[in-house]
Scaffold this motif. Structure first.
Motif, PDB file in Angstrom:
ATOM      1  N   ASN A 153       9.166 -82.474 -25.063  1.00  0.00           N
ATOM      2  CA  ASN A 153       7.973 -82.432 -24.207  1.00  0.00           C
ATOM      3  C   ASN A 153       7.493 -81.180 -23.733  1.00  0.00           C
ATOM      4  O   ASN A 153       6.495 -80.928 -23.990  1.00  0.00           O
ATOM      5  N   ILE A 154       8.392 -80.178 -23.479  1.00  0.00           N
ATOM      6  CA  ILE A 154       8.027 -78.939 -22.837  1.00  0.00           C
ATOM      7  C   ILE A 154       7.576 -78.013 -24.109  1.00  0.00           C
ATOM      8  O   ILE A 154       6.439 -77.474 -23.708  1.00  0.00           O
ATOM      9  N   ASN A 155       8.094 -78.018 -24.895  1.00  0.00           N
ATOM     10  CA  ASN A 155       7.565 -77.384 -25.964  1.00  0.00           C
ATOM     11  C   ASN A 155       6.017 -77.613 -26.618  1.00  0.00           C
ATOM     12  O   ASN A 155       5.180 -76.862 -27.138  1.00  0.00           O
ATOM     13  N   LYS A 156       6.110 -79.090 -26.469  1.00  0.00           N
ATOM     14  CA  LYS A 156       4.473 -79.407 -26.764  1.00  0.00           C
ATOM     15  C   LYS A 156       3.630 -78.919 -25.797  1.00  0.00           C
ATOM     16  O   LYS A 156       2.558 -78.558 -26.057  1.00  0.00           O
ATOM     17  N   GLN A 157       3.908 -78.994 -24.452  1.00  0.00           N
ATOM     18  CA  GLN A 157       3.175 -78.311 -23.462  1.00  0.00           C
ATOM     19  C   GLN A 157       2.940 -76.851 -23.411  1.00  0.00           C
ATOM     20  O   GLN A 157       1.753 -76.143 -23.272  1.00  0.00           O
ATOM     21  N   LEU A 158       3.918 -76.257 -23.764  1.00  0.00           N
ATOM     22  CA  LEU A 158       4.128 -74.508 -23.903  1.00  0.00           C
ATOM     23  C   LEU A 158       2.948 -74.139 -25.239  1.00  0.00           C
ATOM     24  O   LEU A 158       2.222 -73.340 -24.933  1.00  0.00           O
ATOM     25  N   SER A 159       3.135 -74.882 -26.395  1.00  0.00           N
ATOM     26  CA  SER A 159       2.518 -74.648 -27.550  1.00  0.00           C
ATOM     27  C   SER A 159       1.012 -74.837 -27.321  1.00  0.00           C
ATOM     28  O   SER A 159       0.063 -74.054 -27.637  1.00  0.00           O
ATOM     29  N   GLU A 160       0.682 -75.800 -26.544  1.00  0.00           N
ATOM     30  CA  GLU A 160      -0.706 -76.258 -26.175  1.00  0.00           C
ATOM     31  C   GLU A 160      -1.299 -75.125 -25.477  1.00  0.00           C
ATOM     32  O   GLU A 160      -2.459 -74.718 -25.572  1.00  0.00           O
ATOM     33  N   ASP A 161      -0.599 -74.781 -24.325  1.00  0.00           N
ATOM     34  CA  ASP A 161      -0.851 -73.615 -23.464  1.00  0.00           C
ATOM     35  C   ASP A 161      -1.230 -72.221 -23.934  1.00  0.00           C
ATOM     36  O   ASP A 161      -2.175 -71.636 -23.970  1.00  0.00           O
ATOM     37  N   ILE A 162      -0.425 -72.060 -24.923  1.00  0.00           N
ATOM     38  CA  ILE A 162      -0.577 -70.644 -25.688  1.00  0.00           C
ATOM     39  C   ILE A 162      -1.374 -70.732 -26.634  1.00  0.00           C
ATOM     40  O   ILE A 162      -2.308 -69.746 -26.697  1.00  0.00           O
ATOM     41  N   PHE A 163      -1.860 -71.786 -27.487  1.00  0.00           N
ATOM     42  CA  PHE A 163      -2.778 -72.104 -28.152  1.00  0.00           C
ATOM     43  C   PHE A 163      -4.066 -72.006 -27.728  1.00  0.00           C
ATOM     44  O   PHE A 163      -4.835 -71.238 -28.064  1.00  0.00           O
ATOM     45  N   ASN A 164      -4.125 -72.542 -26.447  1.00  0.00           N
ATOM     46  CA  ASN A 164      -5.652 -72.710 -25.805  1.00  0.00           C
ATOM     47  C   ASN A 164      -5.951 -71.233 -25.157  1.00  0.00           C
ATOM     48  O   ASN A 164      -6.973 -70.565 -25.312  1.00  0.00           O
ATOM     49  N   ARG A 165      -4.793 -70.594 -24.754  1.00  0.00           N
ATOM     50  CA  ARG A 165      -4.891 -69.250 -24.393  1.00  0.00           C
ATOM     51  C   ARG A 165      -5.557 -68.211 -25.403  1.00  0.00           C
ATOM     52  O   ARG A 165      -6.509 -67.415 -25.256  1.00  0.00           O
ATOM     53  N   ALA A 166      -4.901 -68.528 -26.568  1.00  0.00           N
ATOM     54  CA  ALA A 166      -5.210 -67.604 -27.754  1.00  0.00           C
ATOM     55  C   ALA A 166      -6.729 -67.952 -28.269  1.00  0.00           C
ATOM     56  O   ALA A 166      -7.533 -66.925 -28.703  1.00  0.00           O
ATOM     57  N   PHE A 167      -6.763 -69.236 -28.648  1.00  0.00           N
ATOM     58  CA  PHE A 167      -7.991 -69.547 -29.424  1.00  0.00           C
ATOM     59  C   PHE A 167      -9.038 -70.127 -28.482  1.00  0.00           C
ATOM     60  O   PHE A 167     -10.150 -70.357 -29.133  1.00  0.00           O
ATOM     61  N   ALA A 168      -8.821 -70.637 -27.479  1.00  0.00           N
ATOM     62  CA  ALA A 168      -9.895 -71.560 -26.315  1.00  0.00           C
ATOM     63  C   ALA A 168     -10.279 -70.507 -25.508  1.00  0.00           C
ATOM     64  O   ALA A 168     -11.439 -70.817 -24.534  1.00  0.00           O
ATOM     65  N   GLN A 169      -9.566 -69.547 -25.024  1.00  0.00           N
ATOM     66  CA  GLN A 169      -9.692 -68.584 -24.013  1.00  0.00           C
ATOM     67  C   GLN A 169      -9.713 -69.251 -22.796  1.00  0.00           C
ATOM     68  O   GLN A 169     -10.603 -68.996 -21.953  1.00  0.00           O
ATOM     69  N   TRP A 170      -8.892 -70.196 -22.374  1.00  0.00           N
ATOM     70  CA  TRP A 170      -8.672 -70.976 -21.094  1.00  0.00           C
ATOM     71  C   TRP A 170      -7.778 -70.455 -20.230  1.00  0.00           C
ATOM     72  O   TRP A 170      -7.061 -69.511 -20.479  1.00  0.00           O
TER      73      TRP A 170
END
Length: 170
Positions: A153-170
C-alpha cells in the motif's frame, strides 16, 4: 430564441477557451528513463523493500507513460533514491488501566533524486524526501502477516507521489 443562441455561443466560447490535460503526466522531450535501485539506508532494514519500491516506480512509469526504461547508463531522465526511514510505532492508544495500542503505523520515507537531462527541461529536476504511512489494526494476527500488505500500500502511494512530482509537477 436570440437568448438561447447567445447562451449557446457563450458556453461554447468559454469551453473552448479552457483546456485541461486529463492524463496529468507530461513527458515532453523524454524517450528513456533510468530507474536505479533504491538503496536501503533505513535503521531497520527489510531485505526486499529496496527492490519493491524500485519496481513499484518502474511499474507506474510503464503503465502511465510511453517512456522506455533503460536498464543502465544515462537516459533522458533518471531516478535514484535511498530508503531513509522504516518505522513501526503503536497508534490509537486505547483507554484502559494499562495503555494499549489499537493499531500499528508503518511509516516509510524515501529520499529521491530526479534528473531531467533534456536541456530545456533541466529545471524540472529535484531532490526531496517522500513519506507515507499505513495504519493496520491489531487483531490478533502476527505483525509479520500484515506487513506485506502495508508495504505494498505504501509503495503504491510513494510511487504515485514521486511520479506526479516528476511528470505532473504537482
Amino acid at each position: 430564441m436570440k437568448i438561447k443562441i447567445f447562451a449557446l455561443i457563450l458556453v461554447a466560447s468559454i469551453l473552448s477557451a479552457c483546456s485541461y490535460k486529463f492524463s496529468g503526466a507530461s513527458t515532453t522531450g523524454l524517450k528513456t528513463v533510468v530507474v536505479r535501485v533504491f538503496e536501503n539506508n533505513a535503521p531497520l532494514v527489510v531485505p526486499t523493500l529496496s527492490n519493491q519500491i524500485t519496481e513499484s516506480l518502474k511499474s507506474r512509469i510503464r503503465n502511465q507513460t510511453k517512456l522506455i526504461i533503460s536498464p543502465t547508463g544515462e537516459g533522458d531522465a533518471s531516478f535514484e533514491g535511498r530508503i531513509t526511514g522504516y518505522d513501526i510505532k503503536p497508534v490509537a492508544l486505547q483507554n484502559s488501566a494499562t495503555p494499549t495500542s489499537g493499531a500499528n503505523r508503518l511509516t516509510i520515507t524515501v529520499s529521491v533524486k530526479y534528473k531531467n537531462n533534456i536541456k530545456e527541461h533541466e529545471k524540472e529536476s529535484f531532490e526531496e524526501s517522500f513519506t507515507k504511512y499505513f495504519d493496520f489494526p491489531i487483531n490478533g494476527a502476527p505483525i509479520q502477516t500484515l506487513l506485506p500488505g502495508a508495504i505494498e500500500n505504501i509503495n503504491k502511494q510513494l510511487s504515485e507521489d514521486i511520479f506526479n512530482r516528476a511528470f505532473a509537477q504537482w
